[in-house]
Design a protein around this motif. Structure first.
Motif, short mmCIF file in Angstrom:
data_model
loop_
_atom_site.label_atom_id
_atom_site.label_comp_id
_atom_site.label_asym_id
_atom_site.label_seq_id
_atom_site.Cartn_x
_atom_site.Cartn_y
_atom_site.Cartn_z
N SER A 1 32.30 73.59 0.76
CA SER A 1 32.42 73.65 -0.70
C SER A 1 31.08 73.31 -1.36
N CYS A 2 30.41 72.30 -0.82
CA CYS A 2 29.10 71.90 -1.35
C CYS A 2 28.10 73.03 -1.15
N VAL A 3 28.09 73.59 0.06
CA VAL A 3 27.15 74.68 0.36
C VAL A 3 27.42 75.88 -0.54
N ASP A 4 28.67 76.20 -0.73
CA ASP A 4 29.03 77.36 -1.54
C ASP A 4 28.59 77.16 -2.99
N ARG B 1 19.87 73.97 -2.81
CA ARG B 1 19.63 72.58 -2.46
C ARG B 1 19.61 72.43 -0.94
N THR B 2 18.88 71.42 -0.50
CA THR B 2 18.71 71.20 0.95
C THR B 2 19.90 70.43 1.53
N ILE B 3 19.89 70.32 2.86
CA ILE B 3 20.90 69.49 3.53
C ILE B 3 20.78 68.04 3.05
N PRO C 1 20.97 75.50 3.27
CA PRO C 1 22.12 76.23 3.83
C PRO C 1 22.81 77.09 2.77
N PHE C 2 23.29 78.25 3.18
CA PHE C 2 24.16 79.04 2.32
C PHE C 2 25.20 79.76 3.18
N LEU C 3 26.34 80.02 2.59
CA LEU C 3 27.46 80.57 3.35
C LEU C 3 27.29 82.06 3.62
#
Length: 357
Positions: A8-11, A17-19, A79-81
């Motif tokens: 959800s955060c990545v999406d 934003r970075t890890i 990261p991205f989905l």
């Protein structure tokens, strides 16, 4: 649940934003950037819900998710989905989560300590065991439990039964896994609660899943006790004096007081022996959460609208993209305070463009 929260955060952040940024959000780092991200990406309910999460461990988890082709990590940190991750997220959903991190995380942590020690104390005393090592060492929590016991436990057997009934009622609506984790975690009488590692082995789930689900249980309990105190005449006292967190840090509040007296950012930095950039962080934090915070002394209304429309056109919170789109006409500080005010207006259900100036 843990993977659902991560994805959800990545999406929401969509590669902006970075890890480390996600780690800061989940561990509740109280920086203006993390606060701005939590509100800007509408992830404030996840703010601070996993304070013990290790960054190295989180990076390894992201690498495994990338190996499974659920997401891609651009430049080893953004990261991205991909479609597989989006499909997973659609199937899971987060609408039934009770997390309220930014607003209630501090109160939930105190509730958790009180609850664990209260259950241990009531169970021990009821079984004739008056000397024991408390599961919570915090002196203030111990004093609270003593006070509760004196005021609300008149008949120990009857009180223990009433507390048990209220607890049973509370966890009856939980998923079986969460009810099991919660119950096995409790200590009292002859029973010693399971450690996190024991729970992970017993339920055959990861440590992260244990941690986040236990955290979710206490957010759920906080919500229930706060919203329906009349249904829990004993346990309601665990939250009676707890209040939502102040969203402005004490340091930012001090800066705001100097600002109200007409001092410039440089003068405030000098008086407080802080960097100007730190004072700017405080201003952004205040603009993010304080009603009618005046930012016109830093940027006039027409320029605010240009930045606001640029962010809307680009559909991004990434400062560098907005900065380049506007040909570098505004400082990053000006971009941040405009976005902060935009987020605050949105949270309040208003429109930035139609707000009074």
């Amino acid at each position: 649940m843990f993977f659902t929260i991560l994805l959800s955060c990545v999406d929401a952040m969509n590669g902006e934003r970075t890890i480390s940024g996600i780690h800061n959000l989940l561990t509740g780092k109280r920086s203006s950037q993390t606060l701005q991200d939590s509100k800007g990406y509408r992830l404030d309910h996840f703010f601070g819900i996993y304070p013990s999460l290790e960054k190295k461990r989180l990076k390894r988890i992201f690498e495994k998710l990338a190996d499974k082709q659920i997401l891609v990590i651009d430049q080893h940190q953004y990261p991205f989905l991909v479609q597989k991750g989006k499909n997973f997220l659609l199937q899971q959903g987060t609408s039934d989560f009770y997390f309220s991190g930014l607003r209630n995380q501090q109160a939930v942590q105190l509730l958790k300590s009180r609850f664990l020690l209260l259950v241990q104390t009531v169970a021990n005393v009821n079984s004739g065991k008056r000397n024991f090592f408390p599961v919570i060492e915090d002196r203030k929590v111990q004093l609270w439990v003593k006070s509760f016991y004196k005021q609300h436990v008149k008949n120990k057997s009857n009180s223990a039964f009433l507390i048990y009934e209220e607890m049973f009622s509370l966890i009856d609506d939980l998923e079986d896994l969460e009810a099991e984790l919660f119950t096995y975690r409790l200590s009292g009488g002859p029973v010693i609660g399971f450690t996190r590692e024991q729970l992970a082995r017993f339920c055959q789930i990861t440590i992260e899943e244990v941690d986040i689900r236990l955290e979710h249980v206490f957010h759920y309990i906080y919500s229930k006790l706060s919203q329906s105190p009349q249904s829990f005449p004993k346990l309601r006292y665990c939250v009676d004096d707890l209040h939502p967190s102040s969203l402005v840090t004490q340091s930012s509040e001090k800066t705001f007081q100097f600002l109200k007296h007409g001092l410039s950012l440089e003068e405030i930095a000098g008086k407080r022996n802080l960097k100007v950039s730190t004072i700017q962080d405080h201003i952004v934090e205040a603009a993010l959460v304080m009603k009618n915070f005046p930012i016109e002394q830093f940027i006039d209304y027409e320029d605010q609208m240009l930045i606001f429309h640029a962010a809307e056109s680009l559909k991004t919170m990434k400062l560098k993209s907005i900065y380049q789109y506007l040909d570098g006409r505004y400082t990053y500080f000006q971009l941040r305070i405009v976005l902060a005010k935009k987020q605050h207006e949105t949270d309040q259900g208003g429109s930035y463009a139609s707000a009074e100036h």
